[in-house]
Structures are given as structure tokens and as C-alpha cells.
Motif scaffolding. Structure first.
Motif, short mmCIF file in Angstrom:
data_model
loop_
_atom_site.label_atom_id
_atom_site.label_comp_id
_atom_site.label_asym_id
_atom_site.label_seq_id
_atom_site.Cartn_x
_atom_site.Cartn_y
_atom_site.Cartn_z
N VAL A 60 0.27 -1.27 -0.07
CA VAL A 60 -0.15 -0.11 0.19
C VAL A 60 1.02 1.65 -0.17
N MET A 61 0.60 2.29 -0.61
CA MET A 61 1.31 3.39 -0.96
C MET A 61 0.00 5.01 -1.10
N LYS A 62 0.70 5.57 -0.33
CA LYS A 62 -0.26 6.80 0.47
C LYS A 62 0.57 7.58 -1.15
N ASP A 63 -0.70 7.70 -2.49
CA ASP A 63 -0.55 9.35 -2.95
C ASP A 63 -1.58 9.96 -3.25
N PRO A 64 -0.43 11.15 -2.91
CA PRO A 64 -1.35 12.21 -3.00
C PRO A 64 -2.25 12.43 -4.74
N GLU A 65 -1.70 11.76 -5.10
CA GLU A 65 -2.95 12.12 -7.10
C GLU A 65 -4.23 11.04 -6.74
N ALA A 66 -4.03 10.00 -5.64
CA ALA A 66 -4.82 8.84 -6.36
C ALA A 66 -5.95 9.86 -5.62
N ARG A 67 -7.31 8.93 -5.62
CA ARG A 67 -8.40 9.55 -5.71
C ARG A 67 -9.32 8.47 -5.11
N TYR A 68 -11.00 8.33 -4.08
CA TYR A 68 -11.77 7.97 -4.12
C TYR A 68 -12.19 7.63 -5.10
N PHE A 69 -12.57 6.75 -5.48
CA PHE A 69 -13.94 6.46 -6.57
C PHE A 69 -14.42 7.42 -7.65
N GLY A 70 -13.07 8.65 -7.73
CA GLY A 70 -13.59 9.12 -8.58
C GLY A 70 -13.46 11.15 -7.87
N GLY A 71 -13.37 11.29 -6.72
CA GLY A 71 -13.10 12.32 -5.96
C GLY A 71 -12.26 12.24 -4.84
N ARG A 72 -12.18 13.77 -4.78
CA ARG A 72 -10.50 14.26 -4.07
C ARG A 72 -10.76 14.51 -2.97
N LEU A 73 -9.94 13.80 -2.14
CA LEU A 73 -10.07 14.01 -1.12
C LEU A 73 -8.84 14.55 0.46
N GLU A 74 -9.68 14.91 1.11
CA GLU A 74 -9.47 16.01 1.84
C GLU A 74 -9.35 15.54 3.55
N GLU A 75 -8.41 15.34 4.42
CA GLU A 75 -7.79 14.58 5.23
C GLU A 75 -8.95 14.01 6.44
N LYS A 76 -9.87 15.08 6.53
CA LYS A 76 -11.36 14.70 7.01
C LYS A 76 -12.40 13.59 6.63
N SER A 77 -12.36 13.90 5.07
CA SER A 77 -13.41 13.89 4.41
C SER A 77 -14.08 12.56 4.73
N LEU A 78 -13.53 12.26 5.20
CA LEU A 78 -14.69 10.13 5.35
C LEU A 78 -14.86 10.00 6.66
N VAL A 79 -14.33 10.95 7.54
CA VAL A 79 -14.60 10.69 9.09
C VAL A 79 -15.99 11.61 9.24
N PRO A 80 -15.93 11.14 10.95
CA PRO A 80 -16.86 12.22 11.42
C PRO A 80 -16.11 13.92 11.99
N TRP A 81 -16.70 14.82 11.44
CA TRP A 81 -16.04 16.31 12.16
C TRP A 81 -16.65 16.48 13.52
N GLY A 82 -18.21 15.77 14.01
CA GLY A 82 -18.91 16.01 15.10
C GLY A 82 -18.72 15.28 15.93
N GLU A 83 -20.11 15.05 16.86
CA GLU A 83 -20.53 13.91 17.56
C GLU A 83 -20.44 12.51 16.80
N ALA A 84 -19.77 11.79 17.10
CA ALA A 84 -21.12 10.08 16.24
C ALA A 84 -21.50 9.36 17.17
N ARG A 85 -21.75 8.22 17.11
CA ARG A 85 -22.24 6.98 17.82
C ARG A 85 -21.41 6.44 17.26
N LEU A 86 -20.19 5.40 18.02
CA LEU A 86 -18.45 4.15 17.45
C LEU A 86 -19.48 2.95 18.29
N GLY A 87 -19.37 2.14 16.43
CA GLY A 87 -19.53 0.72 16.64
C GLY A 87 -18.13 0.24 18.19
#
Length: 251
Positions: free
Chosen positions: A209-236
């Protein structure tokens, strides 16, 4: 109480239906397999009649941008019309953390439009935004594989097990409608590449596995916290290692 689970035979749907039935509820597992099609409307009115709660766990049959958009728009409008006619008191929808902050991701854009449709429907609702499922890590790796290398965008991931998702969905169906969004996530947050690397090692996959700044997430460009909750979340409760142990035991 009658509860209709749209997509009731899928990954999350089948688990949610099982939880609700163990609780003694009258549950309709609605899907095209059972003669209920939210896109054509076939069997929808009959399935929803008399229901107090509708849980929408449906998924588009393809990731093609046009198919995804048309599916969620048509399905959503048909479902809302049937629920209004039946007097449904709570609409529960499963969505995705980050639907409003991943530019270029067509699936996320379609889910956001689905959220807006439910918000404007007049039906009391709860939108559950979930982080990515642990069950999808293999597919994410495959979609980003270049030879023997998995190239992943930078950023954080907080994946959740399908069992935890189903438990939250079933629980929230019995709580008063939030008329808003509830976010759920796994118990552990780490770098995207680290999570996927641990998954591959756990299943005996030799890809690197390699971190690639040019890689996309199914076409989308991610920021550091794009896919994680920003505020309160219920955790599994199920982390990656526990999920892998269960996977190996099942195998």
C-alpha cells in the motif's frame, strides 16, 4: 409495530431484519427479490400499507453516475409518495459520512440529493450517515490497485462493521425521529493507507500500500477528514482486528 426495510435482503438489510424480528416486530424485508421494486413502484404501495416505520437501505445496481442519480431520485420519490399515502410516522435512511464534502464523487452526490428529498418530504425522518464499512475494504483496495501496489489518497478512515451498522439502524428506528442527521463510525480512526494495509495483511494479501496525493476515492478528491465524522458520532464496538478474527473464524 410494522416496519418495512427497503433493501431488506442486502448486507445491512438482512442483518437489520434479523435484529428486528428477534425483537418480535412485524418486519417486511422489501426488495425486488420479494416483489417490491422502488424504481418501478411494483408492490410498493402494498408493502408500505399499515407501516409505522420505513427503513431505506436500498442501493443502486451500478456505480455509473447516471444510473446512480436516476436510481436514488426515482426510488426516493416513489417511496415518499407511498409513505405519505400510508401515513408512515418515521423514515430512517442510511447515508454516508462525507456526502457533502467529496468533490467529484458521483455516488456521494446522489446520496446527498436523496437526503435532501427526504428532508423536504414532510415525513418525520432520521438520516444515519455511516463511515465506510469494513466489509468494503477489499473492494476499495481492488479499485485502487496498480499492478501489485494499492495507491490510496491521503486522509483518515474510521471504518465500521456491518453488524454495528445494523444494530444502530435497528435501535434508531425505535427512537423519536431526529428530523436531522446522526453519524455512526467504527471505534478506531487511522490513516487510510494504514487501515487498508492492515486489512490486506490480515487476509494474507501480498499487495503493498502506498499513499499517493494524486489518487482519488472513486473519482473524488479527499481532504484529511473527508470520510470521518467532524463532530459527535456514535461509535461501534468491532474494530478491524476483531472483525478479521470473526472473518477467519467464519471461514
Amino acid at each position: 409495530m410494522k416496519i418495512v426495510v427497503i433493501g431488506g435482503t442486502g448486507l445491512i438489510g438482512s442483518k437489520t431484519v434479523a435484529i428486528l424480528r428477534r425483537g418480535g416486530q412485524q418486519v417486511v424485508a422489501a426488495s425486488p427479490k420479494s416483489g417490491v421494486n422502488t424504481v418501478t413502484g411494483e408492490g410498493l404501495k402494498e408493502a408500505v400499507a399499515g407501516a409505522q416505520v420505513v427503513i431505506d437501505l436500498s442501493n443502486a445496481p451500478s456505480f455509473d453516475p447516471q444510473v446512480v442519480s436516476e436510481f436514488f431520485e426515482t426510488s426516493g420519490r416513489n417511496l415518499v409518495a407511498a409513505e405519505v399515502a400510508a401515513g408512515v410516522r418515521h423514515h430512517v435512511m442510511l447515508s454516508i459520512v462525507g456526502t457533502d464534502r467529496v468533490p467529484g464523487q458521483d455516488y456521494f452526490r446522489a446520496k446527498l440529493a436523496q437526503e435532501k428529498l427526504i428532508e423536504a418530504s414532510g415525513i418525520p425522518y432520521t438520516i444515519i450517515r455511516s463511515t465506510q464499512f469494513l466489509e468494503f475494504l477489499g473492494g476499495i483496495a481492488d479499485a485502487n490497485t496498480d499492478g501489485s501496489i494499492v495507491r490510496l489518497p491521503p486522509g483518515l478512515l474510521q471504518p465500521i462493521a456491518a453488524d454495528d451498522v445494523a444494530a444502530f439502524v435497528a435501535e434508531l428506528a425505535f427512537i423519536n425521529p431526529r428530523n436531522g442527521i446522526v453519524e455512526i463510525a467504527g471505534p478506531e480512526q487511522a490513516e487510510f493507507n494504514e487501515i487498508v494495509a492492515r486489512y490486506l495483511k490480515g487476509v494474507g494479501d501480498p499487495r503493498k500500500v502506498m499513499k499517493d496525493p494524486e489518487a482519488r476515492y472513486f473519482g473524488g478528491r479527499l481532504e484529511e477528514k473527508s470520510l470521518v465524522p467532524w463532530g459527535e458520532a456514535r461509535l461501534g464496538r468491532i474494530n478491524l482486528e476483531e472483525w478479521l478474527r470473526r472473518l477467519q473464524k467464519a471461514a
